[in-house]
Design a protein around this motif. Sequence first.
Motif, short mmCIF file in Angstrom:
data_model
loop_
_atom_site.label_atom_id
_atom_site.label_comp_id
_atom_site.label_asym_id
_atom_site.label_seq_id
_atom_site.Cartn_x
_atom_site.Cartn_y
_atom_site.Cartn_z
N GLY A 1 0.81 -1.23 0.00
CA GLY A 1 0.00 0.00 0.00
C GLY A 1 0.84 1.27 0.00
O GLY A 1 0.30 2.38 0.02
N ASP A 2 2.16 1.12 -0.03
CA ASP A 2 3.05 2.31 0.00
C ASP A 2 3.26 2.85 -1.42
O ASP A 2 3.04 2.16 -2.40
CB ASP A 2 4.41 1.92 0.59
N PRO A 3 3.76 4.10 -1.51
CA PRO A 3 4.09 4.64 -2.84
C PRO A 3 5.27 3.87 -3.44
O PRO A 3 6.05 3.26 -2.71
CB PRO A 3 4.50 6.08 -2.57
N SER B 1 10.54 3.17 -0.64
CA SER B 1 9.09 3.14 -0.67
C SER B 1 8.52 3.51 0.71
O SER B 1 7.59 4.31 0.83
CB SER B 1 8.70 1.71 -1.06
N ARG B 2 9.12 2.91 1.74
CA ARG B 2 8.66 3.21 3.11
C ARG B 2 8.91 4.67 3.47
O ARG B 2 8.08 5.32 4.10
CB ARG B 2 9.37 2.30 4.13
N GLU B 3 10.07 5.18 3.05
CA GLU B 3 10.37 6.60 3.32
C GLU B 3 9.30 7.50 2.70
O GLU B 3 8.83 8.45 3.31
CB GLU B 3 11.72 6.98 2.68
N ARG B 4 8.95 7.18 1.46
CA ARG B 4 7.93 7.99 0.78
C ARG B 4 6.58 7.89 1.51
O ARG B 4 5.85 8.88 1.61
CB ARG B 4 7.76 7.53 -0.67
N ALA B 5 6.28 6.71 2.01
CA ALA B 5 5.02 6.53 2.75
C ALA B 5 5.02 7.41 4.00
O ALA B 5 4.03 8.06 4.32
CB ALA B 5 4.83 5.06 3.12
N GLU B 6 6.17 7.43 4.69
CA GLU B 6 6.30 8.26 5.89
C GLU B 6 6.06 9.74 5.55
O GLU B 6 5.33 10.44 6.22
CB GLU B 6 7.72 8.13 6.48
N ARG B 7 6.72 10.17 4.46
CA ARG B 7 6.60 11.57 4.04
C ARG B 7 5.16 11.90 3.71
O ARG B 7 4.65 12.95 4.06
CB ARG B 7 7.48 11.82 2.82
N LEU B 8 4.51 10.96 3.05
CA LEU B 8 3.12 11.16 2.65
C LEU B 8 2.23 11.30 3.89
O LEU B 8 1.37 12.18 3.95
CB LEU B 8 2.67 9.96 1.81
N ARG B 9 2.48 10.42 4.88
CA ARG B 9 1.67 10.49 6.11
C ARG B 9 1.87 11.85 6.77
O ARG B 9 0.92 12.46 7.23
CB ARG B 9 2.05 9.36 7.07
N SER C 1 2.66 14.69 5.27
CA SER C 1 2.04 15.79 4.51
C SER C 1 0.52 15.72 4.58
O SER C 1 -0.15 16.74 4.56
CB SER C 1 2.49 15.78 3.06
N VAL C 2 -0.04 14.50 4.74
CA VAL C 2 -1.50 14.37 4.86
C VAL C 2 -1.96 14.94 6.19
O VAL C 2 -2.99 15.58 6.30
CB VAL C 2 -1.95 12.89 4.68
N GLY C 3 -1.13 14.71 7.23
CA GLY C 3 -1.47 15.19 8.56
C GLY C 3 -1.46 16.71 8.67
O GLY C 3 -2.07 17.29 9.56
N ARG C 4 -0.73 17.37 7.77
CA ARG C 4 -0.53 18.83 7.86
C ARG C 4 -1.79 19.61 7.58
O ARG C 4 -2.59 19.23 6.76
CB ARG C 4 0.55 19.26 6.88
#
Length: 231
Positions: free
Chosen positions: A180-182, A218-226, A228-231
């Motif tokens: 489910g990650d980018p 991929s995991r790093e990108r998922a972290e970043r996405l989480r 930015s979504v939280g912002r």
Amino acid sequence: MEIDVFTLFPEWFAWFTAQRHVGNALADGVRLACVNYREHTPLSAGQVDDTPFGGGAGMLLRVDVVESALRARYGVDPVELPRRRRVIALAPSGRLLDDALVDELAGEGALTLLCGRYEGFDERIVEHFASEEVSIGRYVLSGGELAAMVLCDALLRKRPGALGDERSSAEESFSASLGGDPEYPHYTRPAEHRGWRVPEVLLSGHHERIAQWRRERSRERAERLRGSVGR
Ligand SMILES: C[S@@+](CC[C@H](N)C(=O)[O-])C[C@H]1O[C@@H](n2cnc3c(N)ncnc32)[C@H](O)[C@@H]1O
């Protein structure tokens, strides 16, 4: 699979169906048809919309017009339709389209997409004729046509044979194979450009290390996405 798109602008879809991956899907048995609400309106002078009760700006697609178009297409009372096929009203406030929903819809034998225009639908269309509302994002487009194309594109490229290389759609952003990650970043030739080197591991030919590096990115990108979504 058959997809019917109800719209006031069927001509928009001529460009879409001319694209290669869509053409591949159509050649492979997918049927994509457009139905113009206006051709089935019971009102005079091609009227399809009306002013909102209670006042306010804009016009709404009328329930009797949409009913008439659905009846003409399917030959049944459209309140029966959601039991027979998935009828999706495209709406900015609907369920957000994501990879899981695309997978779900790709498994359907038949889909009906209702494109709104103007201020949107008379709510009775959604309540009585649709199975659900789907949104392609929390912003407002002028009509459902682009949203319908986005949905169809995402769905058709999942079909075997739609893309040149089967692997293209297997390991993609948000797919189950990536948990489910980018997707991880890709690089191609040249290996160096203006001093920007491709990560060494990708040139190593070491499949296990490459797979691990990709998983980590991929995991790093998922972290970043989480974040930015939280912002
Ligand atoms: C201008 S919009 C109506 C917006 C509506 N008045 C509102 O504020 O929610 C007209 C039509 O475009 C489509 N549409 C607009 N944005 C969309 C989105 N983000 N996702 C899906 N459909 C969208 C819908 O079919 C909608 O009925």
